[in-house]
Motif scaffolding. Structure first.
Motif, PDB file in Angstrom:
ATOM      1  N   ALA A  25     -58.758  62.423 -23.393  1.00  0.00           N
ATOM      2  CA  ALA A  25     -58.740  63.687 -24.373  1.00  0.00           C
ATOM      3  C   ALA A  25     -58.356  63.061 -25.832  1.00  0.00           C
ATOM      4  O   ALA A  25     -59.178  63.340 -26.844  1.00  0.00           O
ATOM      5  N   ALA A  26     -57.585  62.079 -26.018  1.00  0.00           N
ATOM      6  CA  ALA A  26     -57.074  61.560 -27.112  1.00  0.00           C
ATOM      7  C   ALA A  26     -58.396  60.967 -27.779  1.00  0.00           C
ATOM      8  O   ALA A  26     -58.574  60.725 -28.961  1.00  0.00           O
ATOM      9  N   LEU A  27     -59.077  60.225 -27.041  1.00  0.00           N
ATOM     10  CA  LEU A  27     -60.248  59.393 -27.305  1.00  0.00           C
ATOM     11  C   LEU A  27     -61.657  60.116 -27.495  1.00  0.00           C
ATOM     12  O   LEU A  27     -62.534  59.887 -27.987  1.00  0.00           O
ATOM     13  N   GLY A  28     -61.370  61.563 -27.153  1.00  0.00           N
ATOM     14  CA  GLY A  28     -62.422  62.579 -27.458  1.00  0.00           C
ATOM     15  C   GLY A  28     -63.517  62.399 -26.327  1.00  0.00           C
ATOM     16  O   GLY A  28     -64.623  62.920 -26.338  1.00  0.00           O
ATOM     17  N   LEU A  29     -63.023  61.987 -25.095  1.00  0.00           N
ATOM     18  CA  LEU A  29     -63.993  62.142 -23.949  1.00  0.00           C
ATOM     19  C   LEU A  29     -63.432  63.054 -23.045  1.00  0.00           C
ATOM     20  O   LEU A  29     -62.170  63.444 -22.823  1.00  0.00           O
ATOM     21  N   ASN A  30     -64.348  63.473 -22.334  1.00  0.00           N
ATOM     22  CA  ASN A  30     -64.066  64.392 -21.241  1.00  0.00           C
ATOM     23  C   ASN A  30     -63.990  63.815 -19.960  1.00  0.00           C
ATOM     24  O   ASN A  30     -64.494  64.288 -19.029  1.00  0.00           O
ATOM     25  N   SER A  31     -63.143  62.692 -19.526  1.00  0.00           N
ATOM     26  CA  SER A  31     -63.036  62.229 -18.478  1.00  0.00           C
ATOM     27  C   SER A  31     -61.712  61.195 -18.575  1.00  0.00           C
ATOM     28  O   SER A  31     -60.978  61.278 -19.535  1.00  0.00           O
ATOM     29  N   ASP A  32     -61.333  60.662 -17.168  1.00  0.00           N
ATOM     30  CA  ASP A  32     -60.276  60.025 -17.181  1.00  0.00           C
ATOM     31  C   ASP A  32     -60.444  58.352 -17.506  1.00  0.00           C
ATOM     32  O   ASP A  32     -61.391  57.968 -16.957  1.00  0.00           O
ATOM     33  N   VAL A  33     -59.541  58.045 -18.405  1.00  0.00           N
ATOM     34  CA  VAL A  33     -59.888  56.694 -18.980  1.00  0.00           C
ATOM     35  C   VAL A  33     -58.494  55.712 -18.242  1.00  0.00           C
ATOM     36  O   VAL A  33     -57.343  56.094 -18.770  1.00  0.00           O
ATOM     37  N   GLY A  34     -58.965  55.064 -17.474  1.00  0.00           N
ATOM     38  CA  GLY A  34     -57.666  54.172 -16.657  1.00  0.00           C
ATOM     39  C   GLY A  34     -56.935  54.934 -15.728  1.00  0.00           C
ATOM     40  O   GLY A  34     -55.800  54.065 -15.778  1.00  0.00           O
ATOM     41  N   GLY A  35     -56.989  56.003 -15.092  1.00  0.00           N
ATOM     42  CA  GLY A  35     -56.091  56.474 -14.583  1.00  0.00           C
ATOM     43  C   GLY A  35     -55.701  55.856 -13.504  1.00  0.00           C
ATOM     44  O   GLY A  35     -54.465  55.614 -13.087  1.00  0.00           O
ATOM     45  N   VAL A  36     -56.551  55.117 -12.555  1.00  0.00           N
ATOM     46  CA  VAL A  36     -56.171  54.326 -11.384  1.00  0.00           C
ATOM     47  C   VAL A  36     -55.455  53.187 -11.995  1.00  0.00           C
ATOM     48  O   VAL A  36     -54.517  52.690 -11.286  1.00  0.00           O
ATOM     49  N   GLY A  37     -55.859  52.379 -13.061  1.00  0.00           N
ATOM     50  CA  GLY A  37     -55.266  51.204 -13.558  1.00  0.00           C
ATOM     51  C   GLY A  37     -53.636  51.612 -13.835  1.00  0.00           C
ATOM     52  O   GLY A  37     -52.768  51.076 -13.450  1.00  0.00           O
ATOM     53  N   PHE A  38     -53.511  52.894 -14.508  1.00  0.00           N
ATOM     54  CA  PHE A  38     -52.390  53.267 -14.796  1.00  0.00           C
ATOM     55  C   PHE A  38     -51.130  53.443 -13.551  1.00  0.00           C
ATOM     56  O   PHE A  38     -50.202  53.293 -13.404  1.00  0.00           O
ATOM     57  N   ALA A  39     -52.074  53.957 -12.592  1.00  0.00           N
ATOM     58  CA  ALA A  39     -51.423  54.631 -11.110  1.00  0.00           C
ATOM     59  C   ALA A  39     -50.768  53.154 -10.615  1.00  0.00           C
ATOM     60  O   ALA A  39     -49.665  52.943 -10.178  1.00  0.00           O
TER      61      ALA A  39
END
Length: 119
Positions: A25-39
């Motif tokens: 959302a901060a990057l203006g995308l309507n998707s998960d960016v790196g969620g699995v990596g953060f997990a």
């Protein structure tokens, strides 16, 4: 068969996806960016914390976590491959032809390399 440790992994996945959605959302995308990596980073940090404090998990829980960890890479590769195929089909013929050639050319060079290796 019970798989232990899913609560820890589930909490890490929830936190990672939440952070990935915030980043998207901060990057203006309507998707998960790196969620699995953060997990996975959260999961590693929890393991490091438990090791430093001397706390041990139940052996069954450790086995369950190792089992899920072994599944992580194939699942992520399959997910990214699915996205790549969708992008290629939606982008037109050039990515599709490039992908086909990237598979066919190495397959055709195997007999040549094999023949050169025998000589």
């Amino acid at each position: 068969m019970g798989i232990y440790g899913l609560g820890i992994i589930g909490a890490c996945m929830f936190a990672g996806c939440f952070l990935g959605n915030l980043l998207g959302a901060a990057l203006g995308l309507n998707s998960d960016v790196g969620g699995v990596g953060f997990a996975m980073v959260f999961f590693i940090l929890i393991q490091v914390y438990l090791a430093k404090t001397g706390k041990k998990l139940n052996p069954k829980t450790e086995g369950g976590i190792e089992f899920i960890s072994a599944l992580y890479i194939p699942v992520v590769v399959a997910m990214s491959m699915n996205q790549d195929v969708y992008s290629a089909v939606a982008s037109g013929l050039v990515p599709i032809i490039s992908g086909i050639l990237a598979v066919i050319i190495p397959l055709l060079t195997i007999p040549l390399i094999s023949k050169l290796a025998k000589d």
